[in-house]
Design a protein around this motif. Structure first.
Motif, PDB file in Angstrom:
ATOM      1  N   TRP A  48       0.988  11.206   3.461  1.00 12.19           N
ATOM      2  CA  TRP A  48       0.642  11.399   2.050  1.00 12.19           C
ATOM      3  C   TRP A  48       1.867  11.155   1.169  1.00 12.19           C
ATOM      4  N   ASP A  81      -0.998   9.839  -8.727  1.00  8.71           N
ATOM      5  CA  ASP A  81      -0.613   8.670  -7.913  1.00  8.71           C
ATOM      6  C   ASP A  81      -0.628   9.017  -6.430  1.00  8.71           C
ATOM      7  N   ALA A 122      -1.507   8.618  -2.587  1.00  8.30           N
ATOM      8  CA  ALA A 122      -1.786   7.587  -1.583  1.00  8.30           C
ATOM      9  C   ALA A 122      -1.786   8.225  -0.201  1.00  8.30           C
ATOM     10  N   VAL A 136      -2.427   3.567   1.258  1.00  3.48           N
ATOM     11  CA  VAL A 136      -3.565   3.161   0.423  1.00  3.48           C
ATOM     12  C   VAL A 136      -3.687   4.128  -0.749  1.00  3.48           C
ATOM     13  N   ARG A 137      -3.739   3.579  -1.956  1.00  5.01           N
ATOM     14  CA  ARG A 137      -3.928   4.412  -3.137  1.00  5.01           C
ATOM     15  C   ARG A 137      -5.308   5.063  -3.075  1.00  5.01           C
ATOM     16  N   VAL A 138      -5.359   6.371  -3.344  1.00  8.15           N
ATOM     17  CA  VAL A 138      -6.602   7.133  -3.222  1.00  8.15           C
ATOM     18  C   VAL A 138      -7.021   7.732  -4.559  1.00  8.15           C
ATOM     19  N   GLU A 157      -5.862   8.526  -8.751  1.00  4.90           N
ATOM     20  CA  GLU A 157      -4.965   8.468  -9.894  1.00  4.90           C
ATOM     21  C   GLU A 157      -4.510   9.880 -10.259  1.00  4.90           C
ATOM     22  N   ALA A 206      -7.675   1.959  -3.467  1.00  2.00           N
ATOM     23  CA  ALA A 206      -7.073   0.621  -3.433  1.00  2.00           C
ATOM     24  C   ALA A 206      -7.103  -0.033  -4.816  1.00  2.00           C
TER      25      ALA A 206
END
Length: 529
Positions: A254, A271, A273, A277-279, A281, A385
């Motif tokens: 994480w 932010d 991730a 992988v971005r999860v 905002e 993503a």
């Protein structure tokens, strides 16, 4: 961005939705997780709030937050003649919050004051070292929480009023918080609700409604003192140790920023991730509304993150950031303790190395001797993503159904309470399920049969809803627009946390919602440099 002067904040019309009784849905199995619901242990064993089965804990370090600090935003705002004119003589500084375009670096700061003389708020946006926008908000449209100085002033006014009636409050502590009108709307003046009790875990004895704008008491009520526990041991800490109020964390796959900011939405993740992988905002709890039976007191809008209560089970830190071992598995705990009136509230996130993220709230305390319900509102801005191309789906008897437009539904409108957000391009998904009981402390845990009262709200992202809670005290969010397509998903989850007066003021109650990141098969985790 041009300057403007506004007489309101564009508050959405509030529609209160009364949910009818619904059939009980089954609980989805979560392998390897504690699944017990119910009452655990004795009331005396309920402190501190922590996961059941913790065998070890260790502090986790946070790097300095890379975002803008706010720096001289307040000073720059006070250099502006229009801001100075609007603030008058007695402004109360509420806080400073970052403003950023989605996915971008903070480009500006919002500085908020409450101005008693003008009966409203002033919000100044500072960018590039100057004020670029000023908004004047009437009190009846929106108000921020009370500051510590306002609480102190309200308690002093209340003490004087009781003394004038021949009541000695010298041996009682005073507690204060912001209170709404009986219908949940913001009052036209600055109202505080003040109670007097022997200590924060005691039952309130003297109830006082204080109009801070007029500087007078408008209503009082006595409550016969009932049985109360001993004074709590969790007081008197300095709060000068531990992690900062904002930071950056890299832990077991994480990565995220966290902050306790001027948005007053508790401790929030930004932010986020998982395994590269971005999860998300942003994940936050903008408010928890509270309604007492027969309007005995309140209603209240609990907004966390102002003057935090030092956490004694974390060596007096204002922010808890630690790794805990639960049932043999490591988890990251991130939380804050806030005291509003006689409410003691612990808001937290728990992250597992397997992709689980549990958003949780713990609450204890009574503002008056009456049954009541807390409604925590969590907001998850899901960006799998990237911001676009995400879909909300719910389980049905015929498979997963896509929720293509904005909606407001009972949580069990999905079979087994199984909701998810799926990225159409990559197949990555975030599954959403009700809390499975892992983090419930000794005390009253919301039982599974009551999870039918939770609600799920799907929204298209709107920048104006990304910050401070701007709605009144509501039981449900204002209705979404079924004609608005959802592409950039924001998922609101409203919990349900009942508390009876008979349970007393020191019994912890808890509830939460659990997200699980499920990356698409074949996802390659890039090695670290």
């Amino acid at each position: 961005m041009g300057r403007r002067r506004s007489g309101g904040v564009g508050i959405l019309a509030v529609v209160l939705v009364v949910l009818s009784a619904l059939a009980v849905s089954g609980q989805p199995p979560i392998p390897g997780r504690h699944t017990d619901h119910g009452r655990f242990g004795a009331q005396s064993a309920g402190y501190p709030p922590q996961p059941i089965g913790v065998t070890a804990s260790a502090p986790v370090s946070a790097q300095a937050y890379a975002g803008a600090s706010g720096g001289d935003a307040v000073a720059r705002a006070l250099d502006d003649p229009d801001v100075v004119r609007l603030l008058g003589d007695r402004p109360e500084l509420i806080g400073v919050a970052e403003v950023a375009s989605k996915g971008g670096a903070p480009a500006a700061h919002e500085v908020t004051w409450y101005v008693p003389g003008r009966v409203g708020s002033v919000v100044a946006t500072v960018a590039g070292g100057r004020v670029v926008d000023v908004e004047e908000v009437p009190a009846a449209a929106w108000q921020p929480p009370l500051t510590g100085d306002e609480v102190d002033r309200a308690v002093a006014i209340a003490r004087d009023a009781w003394a004038a009636d021949g009541v000695d409050t010298a041996n009682l502590q005073g507690f204060g918080m912001h209170v709404m009108d009986a219908d949940g709307s913001y009052p036209s003046t600055r109202m505080a609700y003040v109670t007097f009790a022997p200590h924060v875990d005691a039952r309130p004895e003297l109830l006082t409604w204080v109009d801070l704008t007029a500087g007078e008491v408008v209503r009082t009520r006595r409550q016969p003192p009932g049985p109360s526990p001993d004074a709590p041991s969790h007081t008197g800490w300095s709060g000068d140790a531990g992690p900062p109020r904002s930071g950056t964390v890299d832990w077991r796959g994480w990565t995220f920023d966290y902050a306790v900011s001027g948005r007053m939405d508790g401790i929030a993740l930004q932010d986020v991730a998982f395994r590269g992988v971005r999860v998300l905002e942003r994940a936050s709890m903008p408010a928890m509304t509270v309604f007492y039976d027969e309007d005995a007191c309140g209603p209240f809008v609990d907004r966390l993150g102002g003057e935090l209560t030092p956490v004694d089970w974390a060596d007096g830190a204002e922010v808890v950031l630690r790794e805990v071992t639960v049932l043999g598995e490591p988890w990251l705990e991130l939380g804050i303790l806030d005291t509003l009136g006689e409410y003691v509230l612990y808001q937290s996130f728990y992250l597992g190395g397997d992709g689980q993220l549990d958003a949780h709230t713990f609450a204890k305390g009574l503002q008056c001797e009456t049954d009541h319900v807390h409604y925590p509102f969590w907001r998850f801005d899901v960006d799998l993503a990237g911001a676009d191309g995400d879909q909300v789906v719910r389980d049905t008897a015929d498979g997963e159904a896509v929720m293509a437009t904005e909606f407001d539904l009972p949580a069990d409108a999905a079979a087994g309470h199984r909701w998810a957000v799926v990225d159409a391009a990559t197949g990555h998904r975030v599954d959403v399920a009700f809390d499975d009981g892992s983090w419930n402390v000794p005390g009253q845990v919301v039982p599974e049969v009551l999870y039918e009262t939770n609600t799920v709200h799907g929204r298209q992202y709107q920048a104006g809803e990304a910050g401070t809670w701007r709605w009144p005290a509501v039981r449900d969010l204002p209705q979404g627009d079924p004609g608005t397509a959802i592409d950039d998903v924001v998922l609101w989850y409203r919990g349900f946390l009942p508390h009876t007066a008979d349970e007393g003021p020191d019994l912890w109650h808890s509830t939460g919602v659990r997200l699980t990141v499920d990356l698409a098969p074949g996802h390659f985790v890039r090695p670290r440099d």
